[in-house]
Design an enzyme around this catalytic site. Structure first.
Site, PDB file in Angstrom:
ATOM      1  CG  ASP A 233      -0.288  -0.501   2.495  1.00 15.63           C
ATOM      2  OD1 ASP A 233       0.948  -0.393   2.619  1.00 15.63           O
ATOM      3  OD2 ASP A 233      -1.011  -1.003   3.371  1.00 15.63           O
TER       4      ASP A 233
ATOM      5  CD  GLU B 259      -9.110   0.673   7.785  1.00 17.54           C
ATOM      6  OE1 GLU B 259      -9.248  -0.155   8.712  1.00 17.54           O
ATOM      7  OE2 GLU B 259      -8.345   1.648   7.874  1.00 17.54           O
TER       8      GLU B 259
ATOM      9  CG  HIS C 260      -6.224  -2.521   9.009  1.00 13.88           C
ATOM     10  ND1 HIS C 260      -6.381  -1.478   9.894  1.00 13.88           N
ATOM     11  CD2 HIS C 260      -4.897  -2.560   8.751  1.00 13.88           C
ATOM     12  CE1 HIS C 260      -5.217  -0.916  10.148  1.00 13.88           C
ATOM     13  NE2 HIS C 260      -4.300  -1.560   9.472  1.00 13.88           N
TER      14      HIS C 260
ATOM     15  CG  ASN D 228      -9.466  -1.941  12.077  1.00 15.99           C
ATOM     16  OD1 ASN D 228      -8.489  -2.516  11.601  1.00 15.99           O
ATOM     17  ND2 ASN D 228      -9.968  -0.833  11.537  1.00 15.99           N
TER      18      ASN D 228
END
Length: 251
Positions: free
Chosen positions: A76, A152, A147, A145
Site C-alpha cells: 500500500d 478495513e 485490517h 481492527n
C-alpha cells in the site's frame, strides 16, 4: 503449533519475544528467496516489520541471502504523498530495507501515491503482479481492527488493488508517525484481499499485547469481512508468527 477452526486452519508460531518472532519472519523470507532467487516478495510497512527487516539485512551482510534478482511489491501507499516524503511507504522501504541490501531499485514496486489516474494505476499494479508471475511470499501485519494492508473492516473478500478511505481509528493510530493528526492522509492505495490471497505463501507478523484481541478474532472468530484478517483462513498456506504478548488470548 496449528490452530484449526471449522474446516480451515492457520499455522501459528509463537515466540517469547518480538526479536525472536522477527528473526523467524526474516528466516522465512530468506528461505523463500533462496528457494527461488528470481522470485517475488510482497512486503509490508509500519512499525511491526522493522526488526524483521533488520534481521534480513544482517543475513544479507553475512552472505546468507542474495536479493539481486528478486522483485518486490508493497501492499500500500498513502495517496497524496510523494515518494520522497518522510512518511511515504516508498521512503520507509528505502530507509528500512532496500538501501541496505543488494536489491535492484528498478525491481522494487510501491503504489504511486501521486498517480493522476488512481484507478488506472491500481489496474496497472495488478497487471504488474500478474506479469511477474504472482507473489511467492506475502508479508502482512494486522491492524487493531483486523485490517490487513489498508483493507478495513467491510472490505470485500475478492477486492483488488484500489483506492480506499481510511477509518478514523486507522488515522488515529497512524498519527504517531506525523507531526499532527491533520497531516495523516485520508486515502490510500492498497492491494485488495483477493490480491493478497493469491500469494503462494502468507506470513503474518503480530507483536505486542495491543494486537492480541485482533489475533484471537483472526484465529478463533468467525470468518467475516468485518474482520479482514479472518479471511486468511481461506488460504492453504498461512503462518501467523507471534510474540507471546500478541498470542496471550489464544487458547
Amino acid at each position: 503449533m496449528t490452530v484449526e477452526t471449522e474446516s480451515n486452519s492457520i499455522n501459528v508460531a509463537i515466540f517469547s519475544t518480538a526479536e525472536e518472532a522477527s528473526r523467524e519472519v526474516a528466516r522465512r523470507i530468506a528461505g523463500a528467496v533462496n528457494r527461488r532467487p528470481d522470485g517475488v516478495l510482497g512486503l509490508a510497512t509500519g512499525g511491526t516489520p522493522v526488526k524483521a527487516y533488520q534481521a534480513l539485512i544482517g543475513m544479507y551482510r553475512d552472505g546468507k541471502v542474495d536479493f539481486s534478482k528478486i522483485r518486490t511489491f508493497n501492499l500500500d501507499e498513502y495517496i497524496g504523498l510523494p515518494a520522497d516524503h518522510p512518511q511515504s511507504f516508498r521512503h520507509f522501504m528505502d530507509q528500512q530495507l532496500f538501501q541496505s541490501i543488494n536489491v535492484d531499485p528498478e525491481r522494487t514496486f510501491v503504489p504511486d501515491g501521486l498517480a493522476s489516474d488512481v484507478a488506472q494505476a491500481c489496474s496497472q499494479y495488478e497487471a504488474m503482479i500478474r506479469d511477474a508471475g504472482g507473489i511467492d511470499l506475502q508479508l502482512l501485519g494486522i491492524g487493531h481492527n483486523g485490517h490487513i494492508a489498508f483493507n478495513e473492516p467491510g472490505s470485500a473478500a475478492d477486492s483488488r488493488t484500489r483506492q480506499v478511505a481510511l477509518t478514523d481509528e486507522t488515522i488515529e493510530n497512524n498519527a504517531r508517525f506525523f507531526e499532527s493528526i491533520d497531516q495523516v492522509p485520508r486515502h490510500a492505495i492498497t492491494m485488495g484481499i483477493g490480491t493478497i490471497l493469491e500469494a503462494r505463501e502468507i506470513v503474518l507478523l503480530a507483536l505486542g499485547e495491543g494486537k492480541a484481541e485482533a489475533v484471537k478474532k483472526m484465529v478463533h472468530g468467525p470468518i467475516t469481512e468485518q474482520h479482514p484478517a479472518s479471511l486468511l483462513r481461506r488460504h492453504r498456506n498461512v503462518t501467523a508468527v507471534l510474540d507471546a504478548a500478541a498470542a496471550r488470548r489464544l487458547a
